[in-house]
Design a protein around this motif. Structure first.
Motif, PDB file in Angstrom:
ATOM      1  N   GLN A 457       0.804  -1.211   0.000  1.00 41.08           N
ATOM      2  CA  GLN A 457       0.000   0.000   0.000  1.00 41.08           C
ATOM      3  C   GLN A 457       0.847   1.276   0.000  1.00 41.08           C
ATOM      4  O   GLN A 457       0.561   2.252   0.692  1.00 41.08           O
ATOM      5  CB  GLN A 457      -0.955   0.002   1.191  1.00 41.08           C
ATOM      6  CG  GLN A 457      -1.899  -1.200   1.186  1.00 41.08           C
ATOM      7  CD  GLN A 457      -2.802  -1.249   2.399  1.00 41.08           C
ATOM      8  OE1 GLN A 457      -2.788  -0.349   3.246  1.00 41.08           O
ATOM      9  NE2 GLN A 457      -3.582  -2.313   2.514  1.00 41.08           N
ATOM     10  N   GLY A 458       1.940   1.248  -0.836  1.00 43.78           N
ATOM     11  CA  GLY A 458       2.745   2.448  -1.021  1.00 43.78           C
ATOM     12  C   GLY A 458       3.699   2.762   0.120  1.00 43.78           C
ATOM     13  O   GLY A 458       4.221   3.887   0.187  1.00 43.78           O
ATOM     14  N   ASP A 490      -0.640   5.568  -7.091  1.00 40.73           N
ATOM     15  CA  ASP A 490      -1.317   5.819  -5.819  1.00 40.73           C
ATOM     16  C   ASP A 490      -2.822   6.027  -5.998  1.00 40.73           C
ATOM     17  O   ASP A 490      -3.540   6.196  -5.006  1.00 40.73           O
ATOM     18  CB  ASP A 490      -0.705   7.048  -5.141  1.00 40.73           C
ATOM     19  CG  ASP A 490       0.721   6.793  -4.672  1.00 40.73           C
ATOM     20  OD1 ASP A 490       1.013   5.653  -4.261  1.00 40.73           O
ATOM     21  OD2 ASP A 490       1.551   7.719  -4.749  1.00 40.73           O
ATOM     22  N   SER A 495      -4.275   1.197  -8.970  1.00 45.12           N
ATOM     23  CA  SER A 495      -3.568   0.164  -8.214  1.00 45.12           C
ATOM     24  C   SER A 495      -4.387  -1.118  -8.088  1.00 45.12           C
ATOM     25  O   SER A 495      -3.843  -2.227  -8.181  1.00 45.12           O
ATOM     26  CB  SER A 495      -3.190   0.700  -6.823  1.00 45.12           C
ATOM     27  OG  SER A 495      -4.355   1.078  -6.109  1.00 45.12           O
TER      28      SER A 495
END
Length: 506
Positions: A457-458, A490, A495
């Motif tokens: 998740q980044g 993002d 994603s």
């Protein structure tokens, strides 16, 4: 039919009313000559009877009885020939005729009865020729109407105008009626009920029935051994033989029109299936070429692909299919999707699934703009349980239809009955190109890098640790990946779609 007024006008002074007053508009069925005391066995009613006065010799009662017999038989007028033994009108004759409602005329001396008879038949011939010419003109107008683009409406209008009343065509499939004049829409509800009650479908038949104080004649329209619809006609006068012939011609032309429309529909259906199959197989240019023969605008640049599964899909019309699929939605989205399906010209059956290519909202101004936001619901169509399931892609270029086919089918296979599977289960069509861009990059493992970045998740530190690289190196790789796919990693939509696509890459 010839009137007594017409006959008197043609004869002039050779046939005139006894009192010199104009005769009323009385129609004649014929002219008969008789000197019998009782000629009624040889009469049918409606005649002008010519006599030299022999039956009128005698007392007043004899004259009155003779006149009453004629009136009872339906004779409308009596003409007395003067000069052949009768120089004047017998006493009491005029009064007897007045009392019996019989028109009394005189034929002056020296005028043969044959002149009266010949004048009558001359008028009959002229009228029949005029009727024939008018009938031929109306028949021609009807035939020309059937060749116009709106053939049914044109035929109905010509019939209504020619008969001085109204005409209605009721399609057997329950679609909108065609009628003329427009003010007669008031009779449609009762006409539908009466048509259903008569049950003329499937037979070459006609029926007459009263409707709102008018006599209506209704014919079944049969084409290719099936009922296309019903023609209901109300003439503004008692129908004549020529009127009935005109109605039958209208029935024949409506049957021909229905047959022609069915043939065009079948031809368009074949072209539609061929065009859809080519597009779904990736042959977009060929699909555009074939679609050139379809009625309607060229193929849209952006489309949505709809898949439907269920029983007997082949038997459903596109309109019926639209109703079934739209019933899976709620709110404004249901109406938009139903409209988009009804306007679709591209439909194909493959492996038990029915596929339709729909115009994207960007091209058509209709349809479901964001399938992921659609609220699904079990079909409530007519209160029956739904028998179908469906899946709908996001808007995409026509060239990407073939790539989305497999994913769409899988989504449709797992969709519950009565539900429309939308954006949540279908990948963005751009993901295929994104995976290719990442896979083709040789200077670093962008596929593994992006997969790890999305998985965490980044989170730069966690992803870099998993990959065994410095976080700045990770930032550099993610920057390269974002430029290659021209999208922000993002972005949740990007994603999510890319994560599902990369999970399939070994």
């Amino acid at each position: 039919m010839i009137s007594l007024t017409q006959l008197c006008e043609k004869m002039g002074n050779r046939l005139r009313p006894i009192n010199g007053d104009p005769v009323g508009r009385v129609e004649l069925t014929g002219v008969h000559i008789s000197e019998l005391d009782d000629p009624t066995p040889y009469l049918e009613g409606g005649e002008l009877l010519l006599t030299t006065g022999i039956p009128l010799a005698g007392e007043r009662e004899t004259v009155r009885d003779y006149i009453n017999r004629l009136a009872a038989r339906g004779v409308v007028a009596l003409a007395l020939g003067l000069g052949a033994g009768t120089d004047a009108v017998p006493a009491g004759l005029e009064a007897a005729c007045t009392d019996a409602g019989l028109i009394l005329l005189v034929v002056p001396e020296g005028i043969p009865f044959m002149h009266v008879s010949r004048a009558y038949w001359d008028l009959v011939g002229e009228t029949e020729q005029a009727d024939l010419a008018a009938s031929l003109s109306l028949q021609t107008s009807l035939t020309q109407a059937a060749t116009r683009p709106e053939a049914v409406a044109a035929v109905v209008k010509v019939l209504s105008t020619a008969l001085g009343g109204w005409a209605v065509y009721l399609p057997a499939d329950g679609s909108a009626e065609t009628y003329w004049p427009p003010a007669e829409s008031r009779i449609l509800p009762q006409l539908r009920e009466e048509t259903a009650r008569l049950g003329l479908a499937g037979t070459h038949s006609a029926a007459t029935f009263p409707l709102q104080g008018m006599d209506v004649i209704e014919y079944s329209i049969i084409a290719d051994r099936r009922t296309a619809g019903f023609l209901a006609v109300c003439a503004g006068r008692p129908p004549r033989k020529a009127d009935r012939q005109l109605m039958l011609t209208g029935c024949m032309l409506l049957a021909v029109t229905a047959r022609r429309e069915w043939q065009l529909t079948r031809a368009n259906s074949i072209l539609s299936t061929m065009t859809a199959t080519l597009a779904m197989s990736g042959f977009v240019d060929a699909a555009r070429f074939v679609a050139g023969d379809l009625t309607g605008p060229p193929l849209a640049e952006r489309v949505q692909l709809l898949a439907v599964r269920g029983d007997n899909l082949e038997s459903l019309s596109t309109a019926e299919l639209a109703e079934q699929v739209a019933a899976m939605l709620t709110g404004e989205s249901a109406a938009k999707l139903g409209d988009s399906i009804r306007r679709s010209r591209l439909r194909s059956m493959k492996d038990g699934f029915c596929y339709l290519i729909l115009e994207s909202p960007a091209d058509s101004g209709h349809g479901v703009r964001d399938p992921a936001s659609v609220e699904t619901a079990v079909s409530r169509r007519l209160g029956r349980p739904a028998q179908f399931a469906a899946a709908l892609t996001r808007p995409m270029p026509l060239s990407q239809v073939a790539e989305s086919l497999g994913e769409l089918r899988r989504a449709c296979e797992v969709a519950p009955i009565g539900h429309l599977s939308t954006g949540q289960s279908l990948l963005d069509p751009r993901t295929a190109e994104w995976v290719v861009q990442l896979t083709d990059y040789r200077r670093a493992d962008l596929v593994g890098t992006v997969r790890s970045y999305i998985r965490h998740q980044g989170q730069w530190e966690v992803a870099a640790r998993e990959l065994g690289i410095h976080r700045n190196s990770l930032r550099h790789r993610i920057g390269i990946a974002s430029k290659l796919i021209n999208a922000d990693l993002d972005d949740p939509d990007v994603s999510a779609n890319l994560w599902l696509a990369l999970r399939r890459v070994s």
